[in-house]
Design an enzyme around this catalytic site. Sequence first.
Site, short mmCIF file in Angstrom:
data_model
loop_
_atom_site.label_atom_id
_atom_site.label_comp_id
_atom_site.label_asym_id
_atom_site.label_seq_id
_atom_site.Cartn_x
_atom_site.Cartn_y
_atom_site.Cartn_z
N TRP A 181 0.85 -1.19 0.00
CA TRP A 181 0.00 0.00 0.00
C TRP A 181 0.88 1.23 0.00
O TRP A 181 1.82 1.33 0.78
CB TRP A 181 -0.86 0.04 1.27
CG TRP A 181 -1.52 -1.26 1.55
CD1 TRP A 181 -2.41 -1.91 0.74
CD2 TRP A 181 -1.35 -2.08 2.71
NE1 TRP A 181 -2.80 -3.08 1.33
CE2 TRP A 181 -2.18 -3.21 2.54
CE3 TRP A 181 -0.59 -1.95 3.86
CZ2 TRP A 181 -2.25 -4.21 3.49
CZ3 TRP A 181 -0.66 -2.95 4.82
CH2 TRP A 181 -1.49 -4.08 4.62
N HIS A 185 -4.94 -0.30 7.14
CA HIS A 185 -5.86 -1.42 7.39
C HIS A 185 -6.30 -1.35 8.86
O HIS A 185 -5.78 -0.52 9.62
CB HIS A 185 -5.21 -2.77 7.05
CG HIS A 185 -3.88 -3.03 7.71
ND1 HIS A 185 -3.20 -4.22 7.61
CD2 HIS A 185 -3.09 -2.25 8.52
CE1 HIS A 185 -2.08 -4.16 8.29
NE2 HIS A 185 -1.99 -2.99 8.84
N ARG A 211 -5.50 4.30 1.57
CA ARG A 211 -4.36 3.86 0.76
C ARG A 211 -4.25 4.78 -0.43
O ARG A 211 -5.23 5.01 -1.13
CB ARG A 211 -4.57 2.42 0.28
CG ARG A 211 -4.71 1.47 1.43
CD ARG A 211 -5.09 0.09 0.93
NE ARG A 211 -5.34 -0.79 2.08
CZ ARG A 211 -5.69 -2.06 1.97
NH1 ARG A 211 -5.83 -2.60 0.79
NH2 ARG A 211 -5.89 -2.78 3.05
N GLN A 248 -13.18 -1.16 6.35
CA GLN A 248 -12.87 -2.56 6.62
C GLN A 248 -13.58 -3.01 7.88
O GLN A 248 -13.92 -2.19 8.74
CB GLN A 248 -11.36 -2.76 6.84
CG GLN A 248 -10.56 -2.85 5.56
CD GLN A 248 -9.16 -3.39 5.80
OE1 GLN A 248 -8.62 -3.29 6.91
NE2 GLN A 248 -8.56 -3.95 4.76
N VAL A 308 -0.05 -13.28 9.65
CA VAL A 308 -0.77 -14.55 9.78
C VAL A 308 0.06 -15.66 9.15
O VAL A 308 0.90 -15.43 8.28
CB VAL A 308 -2.16 -14.51 9.09
CG1 VAL A 308 -3.12 -13.63 9.85
CG2 VAL A 308 -2.03 -14.10 7.64
N ALA A 343 -7.59 -14.35 12.24
CA ALA A 343 -7.95 -12.95 12.00
C ALA A 343 -8.39 -12.82 10.55
O ALA A 343 -8.05 -13.65 9.70
CB ALA A 343 -6.76 -12.04 12.27
N1 PHE Z 1 -5.11 -6.29 6.81
C1 PHE Z 1 -5.22 -7.06 5.59
C2 PHE Z 1 -5.52 -6.10 4.43
O1 PHE Z 1 -5.90 -4.99 4.67
C3 PHE Z 1 -6.32 -8.09 5.67
C4 PHE Z 1 -6.08 -9.13 6.70
C5 PHE Z 1 -6.57 -8.97 7.97
C6 PHE Z 1 -5.38 -10.29 6.39
C7 PHE Z 1 -6.38 -9.97 8.93
C8 PHE Z 1 -5.20 -11.29 7.32
C9 PHE Z 1 -5.71 -11.10 8.57
O2 PHE Z 1 -5.38 -6.45 3.28
#
Ligand code: PHE
Length: 338
Positions: free
Chosen positions: A154, A174, A200, A214, A257, A299
């Site tokens: 981003w 995010h 972004r 989000q 993750v 998550a």
């Molecule tokens: N934060 C990531 C995004 O904005 C999305 C995400 C959240 C991925 C939590 C994995 C776990 O693209």
Amino acid sequence: MALEVDLDGLESEARSALATANDADALEDWRVDWLGRRGRLTTVLRGVRDLPVEQRPAIGAGANRLKGELESALAARQAELVAAETDGPTIDVTLPGRRPPLGSLHPVTLTRRTMERTFRDLGFDVVEGPDIELEEYNFDRLRIPAGHPARDMWDTIWIADDDSGGPRQLLRTHTSPMQIRYLERREPPIRVIVPGACYRYEATDATHEWMLTQIEGLVIDQDLSFAHLKGTLEAFVRRMFGGEIETRFRCDYFPFVEPGAELGVRWQGDWLEVLGCGMVHPEIIEDAGLDSSRYTGFAFGMGVERVAMLQYGVRDIRHFYRNDVRFLREFDRFRGSA
Ligand code: PHE
């Protein structure tokens, strides 16, 4: 010789006739009857010269005075009728009322609320976090250190440096920083969603906006597996869109993750990525002071505008923030449904 003309009688007769004249036509008739060339009072005035000489002055003066009085009575009655016409009951109470224009909730708000309610039904709490975030939470503590290629995912909108050497701030890219903030304050079991705006500096197209909403999700407990992640997200999608919708999980990479995945939904013959997800990285669980051999979790972060596109069949994400009332009015019928 007695007076042959009863001026008082004439006056009261004329006045009560005038009182019953209720419109312009009746007033004109009255005027002709009394003050017209052959009117009753005119006839009296004309007849004065035929009266005995000694009666002429009194009758003449009385009849002239009466003429003036009847003329002003006529004018007064005319004004009365005009006033009654404008102040009177001109409102037709049987007409249907005119509705004042009412706004409705923005489609993204409608969708966000539906999503929140769906997650609440699945046992999630709802919290919010700051739009202006520290670099540390948005990146470093999510295992995205300076120089990490994931920062290039981003283009970030930084808050201007003040050269004070203090921590750098940005408009969060995010909602994932709230994973860290929530883990700092809460003990497992954790089941929470975080709705909010993210920013972004990206080129926009039909499925990308520079600002997006989000919903972050975080679930931490003992012995959670990828099956819990899939089961939870599939339950969510079924509740939002009904059982028929086609979904697919594919591998994806997010530094916070392991493993990571994306969830796509079938949309107009194509796949639309609606969320990123994965098992919370063990280092993040350890950083929160938890034993990663006992505690695991997952998550996810999903785009509310993308879900709204699916829900309402909107083909271009940029419609949402153009503020074109013709577009926004389409959602009037959903007023009160969220
Ligand atoms: N934060 C990531 C995004 O904005 C999305 C995400 C959240 C991925 C939590 C994995 C776990 O693209």
